[in-house]
Write a protein that holds these residues in place. Structure first.
Motif, PDB file in Angstrom:
ATOM      1  N   LYS A  54      17.927  33.263  33.096  1.00  0.00           N
ATOM      2  CA  LYS A  54      18.889  33.379  34.004  1.00  0.00           C
ATOM      3  C   LYS A  54      18.549  32.675  35.173  1.00  0.00           C
ATOM      4  O   LYS A  54      19.435  32.262  36.467  1.00  0.00           O
ATOM      5  N   ARG A  55      17.443  32.174  35.315  1.00  0.00           N
ATOM      6  CA  ARG A  55      16.827  31.030  36.505  1.00  0.00           C
ATOM      7  C   ARG A  55      17.711  29.849  36.526  1.00  0.00           C
ATOM      8  O   ARG A  55      17.645  28.923  37.497  1.00  0.00           O
ATOM      9  N   HIS A  56      18.023  29.352  35.369  1.00  0.00           N
ATOM     10  CA  HIS A  56      18.787  28.055  35.247  1.00  0.00           C
ATOM     11  C   HIS A  56      19.898  27.925  35.745  1.00  0.00           C
ATOM     12  O   HIS A  56      20.926  28.750  35.566  1.00  0.00           O
ATOM     13  N   PRO A  57      20.121  27.089  36.616  1.00  0.00           N
ATOM     14  CA  PRO A  57      21.583  26.968  37.731  1.00  0.00           C
ATOM     15  C   PRO A  57      22.692  26.633  36.814  1.00  0.00           C
ATOM     16  O   PRO A  57      23.747  26.883  37.064  1.00  0.00           O
ATOM     17  N   THR A  58      22.599  25.818  35.717  1.00  0.00           N
ATOM     18  CA  THR A  58      23.843  25.655  34.959  1.00  0.00           C
ATOM     19  C   THR A  58      24.260  26.338  33.830  1.00  0.00           C
ATOM     20  O   THR A  58      25.273  26.469  33.289  1.00  0.00           O
ATOM     21  N   LEU A  59      23.258  27.438  33.523  1.00  0.00           N
ATOM     22  CA  LEU A  59      23.600  28.329  32.435  1.00  0.00           C
ATOM     23  C   LEU A  59      24.808  29.247  32.759  1.00  0.00           C
ATOM     24  O   LEU A  59      24.650  29.952  33.862  1.00  0.00           O
TER      25      LEU A  59
END
Length: 198
Positions: free
Chosen positions: A128-133
């Motif tokens: 969830k922390r990954h900005p592009t997911l």
């Protein structure tokens, strides 16, 4: 290996170290951990669902800017964290000599009995922390069921898909996943009838 585990690695150090290993590792809090630490490998059921997902997404995304990847490609989840989802959809232009996705839109974890808990808790929070997911998809192997986390602004909504007639729509990558395609060739254990056991 023992010395490497005691060291705290950066992702860049990790990729250099990983090249000399005989199995795939993830980087967790700066330490390399075997990807299937508690498994003897993936079961045929797990493998079949994983391949089915890659085939379905690959056919739909052919010629487009996004493409599916295997667990050989990593996703960075923190300054000292790398995970290897069973399937990922990467939407950045190809860089031939990189080992991690730069613009992943979808990660898929296909459940195994020994990894279900970590997949549904720690890994989901890391992803969830990954900005592009845009999507995190958890796929069961003991029954036709999938859980989709969908990013809506700064929040995530969860949707459950059950049964072989369900279809998972992922407009952000221009693809769908039919449950019948995910589970093509799969065999499920018979359901126990609790009423008859009473």
């Amino acid at each position: 290996m023992a010395d490497a585990v005691r060291l705290t690695m950066t992702p860049e150090d990790f990729f250099v170290w990983q090249r000399d290993q005989d199995e795939l590792y993830e980087l967790v809090d700066g330490h390399p951990v075997p990807r299937h630490r508690m498994m003897t490998g993936a079961s045929m059921q797990h493998d079949r669902a994983t391949v089915n997902i890659i085939v379905s997404l690959g056919m739909q995304l052919r010629g487009k800017s996004c493409r599916p990847t295997t667990a050989n490609i990593s996703i960075r989840t923190s300054i000292r964290g790398l995970r290897r989802p069973d399937v990922m959809v990467e939407c950045a232009p190809l860089v031939p000599d990189t080992y991690e996705a730069r613009e992943p839109k979808l990660v898929v974890e296909v459940a195994s009995p020994s990894t279900t808990t970590i997949d549904q808790t720690r890994k989901v929070e890391e992803y969830k922390r990954h900005p592009t997911l845009a999507y995190i998809l958890l796929v069961e192997t003991l029954k036709p069921q999938a859980l989709l986390y969908r990013r809506i602004g700064d929040d995530w909504e969860i949707e459950t898909f059950e049964g072989l007639d369900a279809v998972i729509d992922m407009a952000a990558i221009g693809a769908t996943l039919a449950m019948a395609d995910i589970y093509d060739g799969a065999v499920f254990p018979p359901r126990r009838d609790l009423a008859s056991e009473g």
